[in-house]
Design a protein around this motif. Structure first.
Motif, PDB file in Angstrom:
ATOM      1  N   ALA A  20      17.007  44.323  30.408  1.00  0.00           N
ATOM      2  CA  ALA A  20      16.553  45.315  31.377  1.00  0.00           C
ATOM      3  C   ALA A  20      17.748  45.979  32.051  1.00  0.00           C
ATOM      4  CB  ALA A  20      15.642  44.675  32.416  1.00  0.00           C
ATOM      5  N   ALA A  21      18.787  45.191  32.377  1.00  0.00           N
ATOM      6  CA  ALA A  21      19.973  45.759  33.012  1.00  0.00           C
ATOM      7  C   ALA A  21      20.669  46.733  32.075  1.00  0.00           C
ATOM      8  CB  ALA A  21      20.930  44.643  33.434  1.00  0.00           C
ATOM      9  N   ALA A  22      20.729  46.399  30.771  1.00  0.00           N
ATOM     10  CA  ALA A  22      21.351  47.295  29.807  1.00  0.00           C
ATOM     11  C   ALA A  22      20.564  48.598  29.699  1.00  0.00           C
ATOM     12  CB  ALA A  22      21.451  46.605  28.449  1.00  0.00           C
ATOM     13  N   VAL A  23      19.241  48.515  29.747  1.00  0.00           N
ATOM     14  CA  VAL A  23      18.413  49.717  29.694  1.00  0.00           C
ATOM     15  C   VAL A  23      18.684  50.581  30.915  1.00  0.00           C
ATOM     16  CG1 VAL A  23      16.037  50.576  29.754  1.00  0.00           C
ATOM     17  CG2 VAL A  23      16.636  48.671  28.255  1.00  0.00           C
ATOM     18  N   ASP A  24      18.817  49.990  32.073  1.00  0.00           N
ATOM     19  CA  ASP A  24      19.100  50.752  33.286  1.00  0.00           C
ATOM     20  C   ASP A  24      20.447  51.477  33.178  1.00  0.00           C
ATOM     21  OD1 ASP A  24      17.629  48.349  35.585  1.00  0.00           O
ATOM     22  OD2 ASP A  24      16.710  49.932  34.399  1.00  0.00           O
ATOM     23  N   ALA A  25      21.446  50.818  32.624  1.00  0.00           N
ATOM     24  CA  ALA A  25      22.762  51.439  32.467  1.00  0.00           C
ATOM     25  C   ALA A  25      22.664  52.616  31.511  1.00  0.00           C
ATOM     26  CB  ALA A  25      23.775  50.417  31.970  1.00  0.00           C
ATOM     27  N   LYS A  26      21.926  52.449  30.433  1.00  0.00           N
ATOM     28  CA  LYS A  26      21.760  53.550  29.482  1.00  0.00           C
ATOM     29  C   LYS A  26      21.000  54.701  30.118  1.00  0.00           C
ATOM     30  CE  LYS A  26      22.133  50.999  25.204  1.00  0.00           C
ATOM     31  NZ  LYS A  26      21.568  50.760  23.885  1.00  0.00           N
ATOM     32  N   ALA A  27      19.983  54.386  30.910  1.00  0.00           N
ATOM     33  CA  ALA A  27      19.210  55.427  31.587  1.00  0.00           C
ATOM     34  C   ALA A  27      20.093  56.178  32.585  1.00  0.00           C
ATOM     35  CB  ALA A  27      17.994  54.819  32.290  1.00  0.00           C
ATOM     36  N   ALA A  28      20.922  55.452  33.313  1.00  0.00           N
ATOM     37  CA  ALA A  28      21.818  56.090  34.283  1.00  0.00           C
ATOM     38  C   ALA A  28      22.854  56.954  33.579  1.00  0.00           C
ATOM     39  CB  ALA A  28      22.498  55.025  35.144  1.00  0.00           C
ATOM     40  N   ILE A  98      21.193  61.174  41.825  1.00  0.00           N
ATOM     41  CA  ILE A  98      22.570  60.958  42.284  1.00  0.00           C
ATOM     42  C   ILE A  98      22.769  59.498  42.666  1.00  0.00           C
ATOM     43  CG2 ILE A  98      24.230  61.482  44.132  1.00  0.00           C
ATOM     44  CD1 ILE A  98      23.115  64.367  44.100  1.00  0.00           C
ATOM     45  N   LYS A  99      21.809  58.940  43.369  1.00  0.00           N
ATOM     46  CA  LYS A  99      21.930  57.540  43.786  1.00  0.00           C
ATOM     47  C   LYS A  99      21.994  56.604  42.577  1.00  0.00           C
ATOM     48  CE  LYS A  99      20.029  54.037  46.789  1.00  0.00           C
ATOM     49  NZ  LYS A  99      19.128  53.703  47.864  1.00  0.00           N
ATOM     50  N   VAL A 100      21.155  56.824  41.574  1.00  0.00           N
ATOM     51  CA  VAL A 100      21.166  55.991  40.366  1.00  0.00           C
ATOM     52  C   VAL A 100      22.512  56.124  39.642  1.00  0.00           C
ATOM     53  CG1 VAL A 100      20.155  55.747  38.055  1.00  0.00           C
ATOM     54  CG2 VAL A 100      18.666  55.966  40.043  1.00  0.00           C
ATOM     55  N   ILE A 101      23.006  57.333  39.529  1.00  0.00           N
ATOM     56  CA  ILE A 101      24.288  57.562  38.849  1.00  0.00           C
ATOM     57  C   ILE A 101      25.428  56.861  39.595  1.00  0.00           C
ATOM     58  CG2 ILE A 101      25.985  59.323  38.203  1.00  0.00           C
ATOM     59  CD1 ILE A 101      23.475  61.206  37.729  1.00  0.00           C
ATOM     60  N   VAL A 102      25.450  56.990  40.905  1.00  0.00           N
ATOM     61  CA  VAL A 102      26.504  56.342  41.701  1.00  0.00           C
ATOM     62  C   VAL A 102      26.395  54.818  41.584  1.00  0.00           C
ATOM     63  CG1 VAL A 102      27.278  55.892  44.079  1.00  0.00           C
ATOM     64  CG2 VAL A 102      26.898  58.245  43.297  1.00  0.00           C
ATOM     65  N   GLN A 103      25.200  54.282  41.650  1.00  0.00           N
ATOM     66  CA  GLN A 103      25.034  52.823  41.494  1.00  0.00           C
ATOM     67  C   GLN A 103      25.573  52.377  40.139  1.00  0.00           C
ATOM     68  OE1 GLN A 103      20.806  52.474  42.232  1.00  0.00           O
ATOM     69  NE2 GLN A 103      21.119  52.070  44.403  1.00  0.00           N
TER      70      GLN A 103
END
Length: 108
Positions: A20-28, A98-103
């Motif tokens: 799930a964390a890898a998917v979030d990084a790819k989405a960001a 923007i918040k997701v990208i910065v995180q």
């Protein structure tokens, strides 16, 4: 037997959490690409703007880093990384994006 099943279930949950964390990084990263961030920045090397890893390293452990960077991305900035200014990205990029990208950047 119950111990083995419990252990296997726990390992399965940990593996799923990692995916799930890898998917979030790819989405960001996709959000960063979609919104033009990767035209001036790359993860590893300076292009027009600093490398995203350099940004993460500079602000790692700094209290309030996320809010500071969100503000800089939204409003633009100059002089932090050299003479080339970064123009404002708001309102064309949604605040939540923007918040997701910065995180994501801060995890690099």
């Amino acid at each position: 037997m119950k111990t083995i099943i419990s252990t296997l279930a726990a390992v399965g949950c940990l593996l799923m959490a990692g995916q799930a964390a890898a998917v979030d990084a790819k989405a960001a990263e996709s959000l960063a690409q979609k919104n033009g961030c990767l035209a001036c920045h790359t993860i590893k090397e300076k292009v027009i703007g600093p490398a995203l890893r350099d940004i993460a390293a500079k602000y790692r452990g700094e209290a309030g880093a996320e809010a500071k960077l969100v503000g800089r991305v939204k409003n633009g900035t100059s002089g932090v990384w050299g003479p080339v200014p970064m123009g404002p990205n708001s309102p064309q990029v949604k605040d939540e994006d923007i918040k997701v990208i910065v995180q994501w950047i801060l995890t690099l």
